[in-house]
Design an enzyme around this catalytic site. Structure first.
Site, short mmCIF file in Angstrom:
data_model
loop_
_atom_site.label_atom_id
_atom_site.label_comp_id
_atom_site.label_asym_id
_atom_site.label_seq_id
_atom_site.Cartn_x
_atom_site.Cartn_y
_atom_site.Cartn_z
CE LYS A 178 -1.94 2.81 3.09
NZ LYS A 178 -1.95 4.03 2.29
CD GLU A 253 12.72 3.18 10.97
OE1 GLU A 253 12.96 4.12 11.73
OE2 GLU A 253 13.13 2.01 11.15
CB CYS A 287 12.48 9.59 9.27
SG CYS A 287 11.03 9.03 8.45
CD GLU A 388 9.03 13.17 12.65
OE1 GLU A 388 7.96 12.54 12.79
OE2 GLU A 388 10.03 12.72 12.05
C1 UN1 Z 1 13.43 8.86 5.61
O1 UN1 Z 1 13.56 10.04 5.88
O2 UN1 Z 1 12.42 8.26 5.97
O3 UN1 Z 1 19.37 8.98 5.19
C2 UN1 Z 1 14.44 8.10 4.83
C3 UN1 Z 1 18.51 9.56 4.53
C4 UN1 Z 1 17.88 8.85 3.35
C5 UN1 Z 1 16.69 8.07 3.76
C6 UN1 Z 1 15.69 8.85 4.57
N1 UN1 Z 1 18.87 8.00 2.75
O4 UN1 Z 1 18.11 10.68 4.82
#
Ligand code: UN1
Length: 498
Positions: A178, A253, A287, A388
């Site tokens: 999805k 995650e 993230c 966040e």
């Molecule tokens: C994400 O922000 O969910 O290290 C992934 C990084 C990228 C991956 C980010 N290679 O910022």
């Protein structure tokens, strides 16, 4: 320049190697200008169920295909992605907004994952180990889990999908995917590529729709044995508790509240570059984005001055223009959320040094643009230093010592990424030991994870699993321990060992 089509085309689900239309659709907007780019199916639980039935059937055969042959198809998938890198990158910018250079980087991350997992088809190592008994052989092998469900976010719509689906596929599972509603084109392109590469039908299935319908149906489906989810903390908790009820393996995650630490001996020019790249790249919608800077008090003034100067050069606009450094924010509700945090920051007494507002003059009218923002005099427990924001907003916190810097870094509910700028080798090693995050950078910003290492974090960032790297195989395989007794008699473990 490569042309990309923009229109109101209706996308289809991809189930058992066929494109299947839907009855309900939702428009998808280009965050750079508000245009409708495509319409995405809003599938129902019954669509998930249909896909799972096909995936279940396909998995029986797929698991019997030798892993090196599965991997050969993965290699072809990687080769096709590489061939189409520019097209994929432009479509990615179109639907997600990230600047084209970063889109190319993200697509490359997917290509890397394909080639890495293609190699893994000739490894998938288990262990052989002596038995405690005579004439007995012991080993452990990885076996596929079955049908796996992956739920992916809009901020890395192709890279994260490859982190999850490619190890699953090479390990002999079949996948129900999805994708995020905001970024459906990457899923269509990847499904097309898998199809052309000769991936057996039913191995990868794309079911578009809302989390509350498609996501829930996946989590509740008894024939989906693993859920791998990347997204918000709230949704992740809900997914985990439901999976818990079903005794289903779940890999989560979620967010981050990542910090760059700048010590008194740091190379400030380098630290500024690292902060700008990791805080304002992808407009802070990673993230791993840097959203806190923890600076030694002796360097605070200098760091602020240099950051402010460099921030003036960050051009904001449509990510398809090569000169643009900061693209749009994904949608209106994300803009509203960022605005709320700006207000909270001001109310709680932080000093706004730059930005803090949405760009709304004529050329930006239709898109969602937020100006890179810098707060200072932030204290560790302020809301903007704890929650966040997922936008281009950075908070500067000053500290008096290395120990205090580590403490402030760890004083948040997340634990994804952290970074320290220092020339002191003792601090480097102490920091990599003491920073409570799944990823640590030394003399680099908080972003830039490479696919052959585990990706994930501690505390509220996850639930102990990791994406990408070899660690991903642990999510998508079960360990099977095999004992072969060739002594011709009954040998009892722990008893007949004399
Ligand atoms: C994400 O922000 O969910 O290290 C992934 C990084 C990228 C991956 C980010 N290679 O910022």
């Amino acid at each position: 320049m490569l042309q990309i089509s923009v229109g109101e085309e209706k996308l289809s689900n991809y189930i058992n190697g066929k494109w299947v239309t839907s009855t309900q659709y939702k428009p998808v907007f280009n965050p750079a200008n508000g245009e409708v780019i495509v319409k995405v199916p809003q599938s129902k639980a019954k669509d998930v169920d249909r896909a799972v039935q096909y995936a279940k059937e396909a998995q029986r055969e797929w698991a019997l295909v030798p892993a090196p042959q599965r991997a050969e198809i993965m290699f072809r998938i990687g080769a096709l992605m590489k061939e189409r890198k520019e097209k994929l990158s432009r479509l990615l910018t179109l639907e997600n907004g990230k600047v084209i250079e970063e889109a190319r980087g993200e697509v490359q991350e997917g290509i890397d994952m394909a080639f890495y997992m293609a190699g893994e088809g000739r490894r998938l190592f288990g262990q052989t180990t002596p038995s405690e008994l005579k004439d007995k052989f012991a080993m452990s092998v990885r076996s596929p889990v079955g049908v796996v469900g992956i739920i992916t976010p809009w901020n890395f719509p192709i890279a994260i999908a490859t982190w999850k689906s490619f190890p699953a596929i090479v390990a002999g599972n079949t996948v129900i995917w999805k994708p995020a509603t905001e970024t459906p084109l990457m899923a269509r392109e990847l499904a097309r590529i898998c199809d052309e590469a000769g991936l057996s039908k039913g191995v990868l299935n794309v079911v578009y729709g809302a989390g509350s319908e498609v996501g829930e149906a996946m989590v509740d489906h008894e024939d989906i044995r693993v859920i791998s989810f990347t997204g918000s903390n709230d949704v992740g908790r809900n997914v985990a508790s439901k999976c818990g009820q079903h005794l289903k393996k779940v890999s989560l995650e979620m967010g981050g509240k990542n910090a760059v630490i700048v010590m008194d001996d740091a190379n400030i020019n380098l630290a500024v570059e690292g902060i700008l790249w990791s805080a304002f790249g992808t407009s802070g919608q990673r993230c791993t984005a840097c959203s806190r800077v923890i600076v030694h008090q002796d360097r605070k003034a200098q760091l602020e001055e240099q950051l402010l100067k460099e921030m003036e050069n960050l051009s904001i606009g449509n990510g398809l223009e090569e000169s643009i450094k900061v693209g749009p924010i994904i949608n209106r509700s994300a803009i509203e959320k960022i605005k709320r945090y700006i207000e909270i920051g001001k109310q709680e007494g932080a000093t706004l040094l730059a930005g803090g507002y949405e760009l709304k003059d004529r050329s930006y009218e239709e898109g969602n643009y937020f100006v890179p923002t810098l707060f200072t005099n932030v204290t560790p427990n302020m809301t903007i230093a704890q929650e966040e924001i997922f936008g281009p907003v950075v908070s500067i916190i000053s500290v008096e010592s290395f120990e205090e810097a580590i403490e402030v870094n760890n004083n948040v509910s997340y634990g994804l990424s952290s970074s320290i700028f220092t020339k002191d080798v003792n601090q480097v090693f102490a920091a990599q030991r003491d920073l409570d995050t799944g990823i640590v950078y030394v003399n680099a910003g908080t972003t830039g994870a490479e696919i052959h290492l585990p990706f994930g974090g501690t505390k509220g960032t996850g639930n102990g699993h990791r994406d990408s790297g070899l660690a991903a195989l642990d999510v998508f395989t079960e360990w099977k321990s095999v004992y072969v007794d060739y002594s011709g008699k009954l040998q009892r473990a722990q008893i007949d060992t004399e």
